[in-house]
Design a protein around this motif. Structure first.
Motif, PDB file in Angstrom:
ATOM      1  N   LYS A   1       0.834  -1.201   0.000  1.00  0.00           N
ATOM      2  CA  LYS A   1       0.000   0.000   0.000  1.00  0.00           C
ATOM      3  C   LYS A   1       0.864   1.245   0.000  1.00  0.00           C
ATOM      4  CE  LYS A   1      -4.525  -1.216   1.551  1.00  0.00           C
ATOM      5  NZ  LYS A   1      -5.293  -1.635   2.695  1.00  0.00           N
ATOM      6  N   GLY A   2       0.258   2.370  -0.324  1.00  0.00           N
ATOM      7  CA  GLY A   2       1.012   3.612  -0.308  1.00  0.00           C
ATOM      8  C   GLY A   2       1.301   4.090  -1.709  1.00  0.00           C
ATOM      9  N   ASN A   3       1.862   5.300  -1.792  1.00  0.00           N
ATOM     10  CA  ASN A   3       2.051   5.921  -3.094  1.00  0.00           C
ATOM     11  C   ASN A   3       3.401   5.586  -3.682  1.00  0.00           C
ATOM     12  OD1 ASN A   3      -0.402   7.301  -3.421  1.00  0.00           O
ATOM     13  ND2 ASN A   3       0.278   8.769  -1.861  1.00  0.00           N
ATOM     14  N   PRO A   4       3.453   5.502  -5.007  1.00  0.00           N
ATOM     15  CA  PRO A   4       4.760   5.366  -5.633  1.00  0.00           C
ATOM     16  C   PRO A   4       5.573   6.634  -5.386  1.00  0.00           C
ATOM     17  CG  PRO A   4       3.001   5.426  -7.295  1.00  0.00           C
ATOM     18  CD  PRO A   4       2.351   5.524  -5.963  1.00  0.00           C
ATOM     19  N   VAL A   5       6.879   6.477  -5.335  1.00  0.00           N
ATOM     20  CA  VAL A   5       7.726   7.628  -5.008  1.00  0.00           C
ATOM     21  C   VAL A   5       7.983   8.520  -6.202  1.00  0.00           C
ATOM     22  CG1 VAL A   5       9.014   6.777  -3.065  1.00  0.00           C
ATOM     23  CG2 VAL A   5       9.616   6.125  -5.396  1.00  0.00           C
ATOM     24  N   PRO A   6       8.587   9.679  -5.935  1.00  0.00           N
ATOM     25  CA  PRO A   6       8.840  10.632  -7.004  1.00  0.00           C
ATOM     26  C   PRO A   6       9.606  10.047  -8.172  1.00  0.00           C
ATOM     27  CG  PRO A   6      10.031  11.199  -4.991  1.00  0.00           C
ATOM     28  CD  PRO A   6       9.011  10.198  -4.644  1.00  0.00           C
ATOM     29  N   PHE A   7       9.378  10.633  -9.279  1.00  0.00           N
ATOM     30  CA  PHE A   7       9.957  10.186 -10.528  1.00  0.00           C
ATOM     31  C   PHE A   7      10.615  11.410 -11.127  1.00  0.00           C
ATOM     32  CE2 PHE A   7       8.912   9.733 -15.149  1.00  0.00           C
ATOM     33  CZ  PHE A   7       9.697   8.645 -15.423  1.00  0.00           C
TER      34      PHE A   7
ATOM     35  N   ILE B   1      10.891  31.608 -13.727  1.00  0.00           N
ATOM     36  CA  ILE B   1      12.002  31.632 -12.779  1.00  0.00           C
ATOM     37  C   ILE B   1      11.493  31.025 -11.474  1.00  0.00           C
ATOM     38  CG2 ILE B   1      13.659  33.105 -11.567  1.00  0.00           C
ATOM     39  CD1 ILE B   1      14.041  33.402 -14.500  1.00  0.00           C
ATOM     40  N   ILE B   2      12.225  30.081 -10.947  1.00  0.00           N
ATOM     41  CA  ILE B   2      11.799  29.425  -9.721  1.00  0.00           C
ATOM     42  C   ILE B   2      11.881  30.405  -8.550  1.00  0.00           C
ATOM     43  CG2 ILE B   2      12.310  27.563  -8.084  1.00  0.00           C
ATOM     44  CD1 ILE B   2      13.377  25.939 -10.391  1.00  0.00           C
ATOM     45  N   THR B   3      10.817  30.475  -7.784  1.00  0.00           N
ATOM     46  CA  THR B   3      10.881  31.336  -6.603  1.00  0.00           C
ATOM     47  C   THR B   3      10.966  30.519  -5.317  1.00  0.00           C
ATOM     48  OG1 THR B   3       8.481  31.494  -6.595  1.00  0.00           O
ATOM     49  CG2 THR B   3       9.672  33.278  -7.658  1.00  0.00           C
ATOM     50  N   SER B   4      10.358  29.339  -5.300  1.00  0.00           N
ATOM     51  CA  SER B   4      10.562  28.496  -4.124  1.00  0.00           C
ATOM     52  C   SER B   4      10.325  27.034  -4.477  1.00  0.00           C
ATOM     53  CB  SER B   4       9.628  28.917  -2.990  1.00  0.00           C
ATOM     54  OG  SER B   4       8.341  28.395  -3.221  1.00  0.00           O
ATOM     55  N   VAL B   5      10.991  26.167  -3.723  1.00  0.00           N
ATOM     56  CA  VAL B   5      10.867  24.730  -3.933  1.00  0.00           C
ATOM     57  C   VAL B   5      10.337  24.117  -2.651  1.00  0.00           C
ATOM     58  CG1 VAL B   5      12.083  22.602  -4.534  1.00  0.00           C
ATOM     59  CG2 VAL B   5      12.796  24.759  -5.540  1.00  0.00           C
ATOM     60  N   GLY B   6       9.130  23.588  -2.723  1.00  0.00           N
ATOM     61  CA  GLY B   6       8.538  23.003  -1.521  1.00  0.00           C
ATOM     62  C   GLY B   6       8.686  21.501  -1.518  1.00  0.00           C
ATOM     63  N   GLY B   7       7.733  20.849  -0.889  1.00  0.00           N
ATOM     64  CA  GLY B   7       7.795  19.396  -0.802  1.00  0.00           C
ATOM     65  C   GLY B   7       8.651  18.998   0.369  1.00  0.00           C
ATOM     66  N   GLU B   8       8.799  17.703   0.536  1.00  0.00           N
ATOM     67  CA  GLU B   8       9.614  17.289   1.669  1.00  0.00           C
ATOM     68  C   GLU B   8      10.364  15.998   1.373  1.00  0.00           C
ATOM     69  OE1 GLU B   8       5.894  15.287   4.059  1.00  0.00           O
ATOM     70  OE2 GLU B   8       6.421  17.395   4.391  1.00  0.00           O
ATOM     71  N   GLY B   9      11.293  15.702   2.265  1.00  0.00           N
ATOM     72  CA  GLY B   9      12.009  14.433   2.213  1.00  0.00           C
ATOM     73  C   GLY B   9      12.799  14.243   0.936  1.00  0.00           C
ATOM     74  N   ALA B  10      12.816  12.980   0.512  1.00  0.00           N
ATOM     75  CA  ALA B  10      13.661  12.572  -0.603  1.00  0.00           C
ATOM     76  C   ALA B  10      13.344  13.352  -1.875  1.00  0.00           C
ATOM     77  CB  ALA B  10      13.492  11.077  -0.849  1.00  0.00           C
ATOM     78  N   LEU B  11      12.062  13.575  -2.122  1.00  0.00           N
ATOM     79  CA  LEU B  11      11.680  14.273  -3.354  1.00  0.00           C
ATOM     80  C   LEU B  11      12.327  15.651  -3.412  1.00  0.00           C
ATOM     81  CD1 LEU B  11       9.922  14.894  -5.881  1.00  0.00           C
ATOM     82  CD2 LEU B  11       8.254  15.814  -4.284  1.00  0.00           C
TER      83      LEU B  11
ATOM     84  N   LEU C   1      14.754  17.351 -18.237  1.00  0.00           N
ATOM     85  CA  LEU C   1      14.416  16.589 -17.045  1.00  0.00           C
ATOM     86  C   LEU C   1      12.930  16.268 -17.095  1.00  0.00           C
ATOM     87  CD1 LEU C   1      15.695  15.776 -14.225  1.00  0.00           C
ATOM     88  CD2 LEU C   1      14.595  17.819 -13.339  1.00  0.00           C
ATOM     89  N   THR C   2      12.564  15.119 -16.546  1.00  0.00           N
ATOM     90  CA  THR C   2      11.140  14.839 -16.475  1.00  0.00           C
ATOM     91  C   THR C   2      10.724  14.626 -15.028  1.00  0.00           C
ATOM     92  OG1 THR C   2       9.474  13.158 -16.945  1.00  0.00           O
ATOM     93  CG2 THR C   2      11.742  12.522 -17.254  1.00  0.00           C
ATOM     94  N   LEU C   3       9.565  15.149 -14.678  1.00  0.00           N
ATOM     95  CA  LEU C   3       9.009  14.912 -13.351  1.00  0.00           C
ATOM     96  C   LEU C   3       7.486  14.915 -13.428  1.00  0.00           C
ATOM     97  CD1 LEU C   3       9.551  18.038 -11.057  1.00  0.00           C
ATOM     98  CD2 LEU C   3       9.834  18.077 -13.486  1.00  0.00           C
ATOM     99  N   ARG C   4       6.875  14.368 -12.404  1.00  0.00           N
ATOM    100  CA  ARG C   4       5.427  14.246 -12.439  1.00  0.00           C
ATOM    101  C   ARG C   4       4.741  15.563 -12.100  1.00  0.00           C
ATOM    102  NH1 ARG C   4       5.573   8.731  -9.243  1.00  0.00           N
ATOM    103  NH2 ARG C   4       5.800   7.302 -10.989  1.00  0.00           N
ATOM    104  N   ILE C   5       3.544  15.713 -12.627  1.00  0.00           N
ATOM    105  CA  ILE C   5       2.779  16.936 -12.383  1.00  0.00           C
ATOM    106  C   ILE C   5       2.581  17.149 -10.891  1.00  0.00           C
ATOM    107  CG2 ILE C   5       0.478  17.940 -12.613  1.00  0.00           C
ATOM    108  CD1 ILE C   5       0.468  16.966 -15.496  1.00  0.00           C
ATOM    109  N   GLU C   6       2.226  16.058 -10.217  1.00  0.00           N
ATOM    110  CA  GLU C   6       1.981  16.148  -8.777  1.00  0.00           C
ATOM    111  C   GLU C   6       3.199  16.710  -8.042  1.00  0.00           C
ATOM    112  OE1 GLU C   6       0.770  12.332  -7.278  1.00  0.00           O
ATOM    113  OE2 GLU C   6       1.324  12.948  -5.249  1.00  0.00           O
ATOM    114  N   ASP C   7       4.384  16.230  -8.418  1.00  0.00           N
ATOM    115  CA  ASP C   7       5.605  16.687  -7.759  1.00  0.00           C
ATOM    116  C   ASP C   7       5.962  18.104  -8.178  1.00  0.00           C
ATOM    117  OD1 ASP C   7       5.693  14.203  -6.641  1.00  0.00           O
ATOM    118  OD2 ASP C   7       7.072  13.379  -8.132  1.00  0.00           O
ATOM    119  N   SER C   8       5.640  18.456  -9.436  1.00  0.00           N
ATOM    120  CA  SER C   8       6.028  19.786  -9.920  1.00  0.00           C
ATOM    121  C   SER C   8       5.176  20.881  -9.281  1.00  0.00           C
ATOM    122  CB  SER C   8       5.930  19.849 -11.442  1.00  0.00           C
ATOM    123  OG  SER C   8       4.583  19.780 -11.848  1.00  0.00           O
TER     124      SER C   8
END
Lengths: 669, 78
Positions: free
Chosen positions: A482-488, B13-23, B59-66
């Motif tokens: 369960k849980g979300n796939p990690v960043p890509f 132009i990037i003004t801030s980068v959020g999110g947390e942890g490994a990402l 570079l490619t990244l997911r919409i959710e992460d972007s």
């Protein structure tokens, strides 16, 4: 002397490794590290070995590969580092360089793809950049071999004389980050010295919030509070949090150095060309059709054109050789049991498997082309969304594709998947991707029951494997995983023409590996099967193989397979032998049916109907992977129980699927 | 606005980068830090992920992460 080869992905690291070592390499094992490294002796220099570490972007322990690379440098203490940098993408590549410099190990920077920079009208002032970074720089072209011998000379010289990087600071003297770093360094200097760790590296780790480092340095409570205070102050002053501030410091340093020393080329031709290709290869309407066409062409070429032509050729050669030896042995009047061992056992068994070598090599050829050109990364980009639905990332698609070649390297390739969860899920479903060792089985059955429809049956089988794999992943996603796939977050490298040498070396490795298996595992399996089949329990030579030891064993298992439509003991036995290696299913069948590989198809028609043949093929497609693959699963999952579970699960699924095919198919025929 | 809201072909132009942890660490390591110029190259055929260009590479990244990356639009192409 050991030198570590470190660099980003897609920067030509493997090409450089091949160029340095030729075919002079082996898989090395270092204590404490569970992973195999490629180790090669440098051709031009005595007593010098190069270790090829995984391609990484940072020394932060984010993926398995980054941990491996970092631990190798910290724990194995190589005499020096060769940091390979893609000159066409210098800013991001130098980010890792700065982190490596912090480790205080003698290092040389190999500036790769300089020819491309020049061709596009750019220049890099080597002396200027070398002074800015405080390490020697050698411009090279790994592909053409330019500068490689100079590189190794410099690396050996630097390592011998223990020349450490001469630049320490990557920040402005007046910046808050600078003050912070120096305050922390001052605070922990004694602790770091005691542990003989580079204090600057420890400092950076502490600022990044590495709790491991806090424990390792055994900081006191007041020191910890002080540390936190210094960092918070810096965060307030810069307006950035600690991690962003450090990344900003490194990139700012790089930008300044690059502005001084690098004349950036115009938008490079290679880049523009890549964008043009991408318009079609990852285009909105074209991407998926192109991908399907590419895969179909590869399969068609492999199984119907090149591979089958070479395979026919190979089996003719083996047949001729076998006939010649047969004649010679008969003339010599050798003991009939020995004659039987050599001709019926070894020649028909190992020979049958060998004739499939060309198909496997051709498949690996195409897979390595896909990987090396950069198209694999595009596949991941295009396929990420559908794969997410089953709980995987686009990254996992590449290992799964490799699974069509061989499950063993495919499972090893899951290391590139960054999250542990995704990785394990990918490992579990990769064995469902039909490996090339099963191709011999399919080919023989196609020749017997579906002549002329080879490609169609192959696609149906591969498709079934994929669908079952996806269903399994889906089931796991909603239960255990369960849980979300990690960043890509993945780089899309420029398309490049692969180096023929790298492709050739890879094919040579694969062919060698296959031949080794053919002459070890499969040879032994063939002889054992021949022995069990030729003698009965009292060790008498049997007149009819139905009285042999093998018959007894097969008969015990056969009833379990009756509901699937193939309850014959010989088939049961062949399936058991497939446990050692899938190719052995065919060699065992040919031994048990007293026939050569050319006539095996004809003999099979008396044991199978087209329906039971399909049922059998589905069973072989899905049932337990071979010993080598199981061993790899165990190594990567680190659990015997899970591995046992994989074997049981797969065999169970195979039984159910074949049962469904046979029973449902029976209603229509 | 966030990175995914840029029009294809447009820069910001990037003004801030959020999110947390490994990402977040990975985004920073790849050079997505404040003051960096990024261009949205294209959206994958199935609508996700996106392809961006920064510091001369793709570079490619997911919409959710972007969505963690806030940008100030500086669209040149229109």
């Amino acid at each position: 002397m050991i030198l570590a080869l470190v660099g980003n992905q897609n920067c030509g690291k493997t090409t450089l490794f091949n160029s340095l070592t030729g075919s002079n390499r082996h898989v090395g094992n270092f204590p404490g590290i569970t992973v195999d490294h490629m180790v090669g002796s440098v051709r031009s220099t005595k007593d010098c070995e190069v270790v090829d570490l995984p391609g990484i972007y940072s020394l932060r322990p984010y993926t398995q590969e980054e941990i491996i690379a970092r631990d190798f440098i910290l724990n194995e203490k190589p005499a020096g580092i060769i940091n390979i940098v893609d000159a066409t993408n210098i800013e991001r590549n130098l980010y890792l360089t700065l982190q490596l410099i912090e480790l205080r190990v003698p290092m040389v920077l190999a500036l790769n793809m300089m020819d491309e920079v020049h061709a596009n009208g750019g220049t890099i002032d080597i002396i200027c950049l070398s002074a800015a970074l405080g390490i020697p720089i050698v411009p090279i072209s790994a592909l053409k071999g330019d500068g490689v011998s100079e590189l190794i000379d410099r690396a050996v010289e630097v390592a011998k004389n223990r020349v450490l990087p001469s630049v320490h600071d990557f920040c402005d003297n007046s910046s808050p980050v600078h003050r912070c770093i120096h305050a922390v360094m001052h605070l922990i200097q004694d602790h770091a010295d005691r542990l003989e760790l580079p204090s600057r590296f420890c400092t950076i780790k502490l600022i990044e919030g590495d709790s491991d480092m806090v424990d390792r340095l055994e900081l006191l409570t007041n020191e910890r509070e002080m540390l936190e205070h210094i960092i918070v102050e810096m965060e307030i002053e810069t307006g950035l949090d600690r991690n962003a501030a450090l990344a900003d410091m490194r990139y700012t340093f790089i930008e300044q150095a690059v502005a001084r020393c690098v004349v950036k080329p115009q938008e490079s031709r290679e880049h523009l060309r890549s964008l043009k290709y991408d318009r079609i290869l990852t285009g909105k309407y074209t991407a998926i059709p192109v991908f399907i066409v590419v895969m179909c062409v590869i399969f068609w070429l492999t199984f119907n054109v090149i591979g089958s032509f070479l395979s026919d050729l190979m089996s003719k050669v083996i047949e001729a050789l076998s006939a010649a030896v047969d004649g010679a042995l008969t003339n010599f009047g050798i003991n009939p049991v020995v004659h039987s061992l050599i001709i019926d056992g070894i020649f028909s068994g190992v020979g049958a498997v060998l004739s499939f070598l060309p198909v496997i090599v051709v498949l690996f050829f195409f897979l390595s082309i896909l990987e090396d050109t950069g198209y694999m990364a595009r596949i991941a980009f295009v396929m990420d969304r559908p794969l997410r639905k089953i709980g995987l990332s686009g990254r996992a698609f590449v290992p799964m594709l490799l699974g069509f070649g061989c499950t063993v390297p495919a499972i090893m390739a899951t290391r590139t998947v960054s999250s542990d969860r995704d990785r394990k899920l990918a490992i579990l479903i990769t064995p469902f991707m039909s490996c090339s060792a099963k191709v011999p089985i399919y080919s023989v059955f196609i020749a017997a029951f579906f002549p002329g429809k080879g490609a169609l049956v192959m696609i149906a089988l591969y498709g079934t494997g994929i669908i079952i794999g996806l269903l399994t992943a889906y089931a796991f996603k909603s239960t255990i995983f369960k849980g979300n796939p990690v960043p890509f977050v993945m780089e899309l490298p420029n398309y490049r023409i692969p180096s023929p040498k790298s492709v050739a070396l890879l094919l040579w490795d694969k062919a060698k590996d296959f031949l080794q298996r053919a002459f070890t595992i499969i040879f032994v399996a063939t002889v054992i099967v021949w022995f069990l089949q030729t003698f009965d329990i009292r060790l008498n030579v049997v007149a009819d193989s139905a009285d042999s030891m093998l018959a007894t064993l097969g008969q015990c298992i056969a009833p379990l397979l009756s509901p699937l439509g193939f309850g014959d003991w010989r088939i049961a036995t062949a399936l058991i032998s497939g446990f050692t290696a899938k190719e052995a299913v065919i060699s065992t069948l040919s031994v048990l049916l007293h026939t050569s590989i050319d006539n095996l198809s004809t003999s099979l028609t008396s044991f199978f109907t087209p329906l039971t043949a399909v049922s059998f093929l589905v069973f072989t497609l899905l049932y337990t992977p071979c010993i080598a693959a199981i061993a790899t699963v165990k190594r990567e999952m680190g659990s015997k129980l899970v591995t046992f579970g994989v074997v049981v699960m797969q065999t169970g699924i195979a039984w159910l699927a074949a049962f469904a095919v046979y029973q449902i198919g029976g209603l229509f025929i | 606005m966030t990175l995914d809201e840029l029009k294809p072909g447009c820069s910001g132009i990037i003004t801030s980068v959020g999110g947390e942890g490994a990402l977040r660490l990975r985004l920073l390591d790849m050079g997505l830090i404040p003051k960096t110029r990024v261009t949205l190259r294209k959206v994958a055929p199935m609508g996700d992920p996106i392809q961006i260009q920064l510091r001369g590479y793709e570079l490619t990244l997911r919409i959710e992460d972007s969505k963690n990356i806030v940008v100030r639009e500086e669209c040149e192409s229109v």
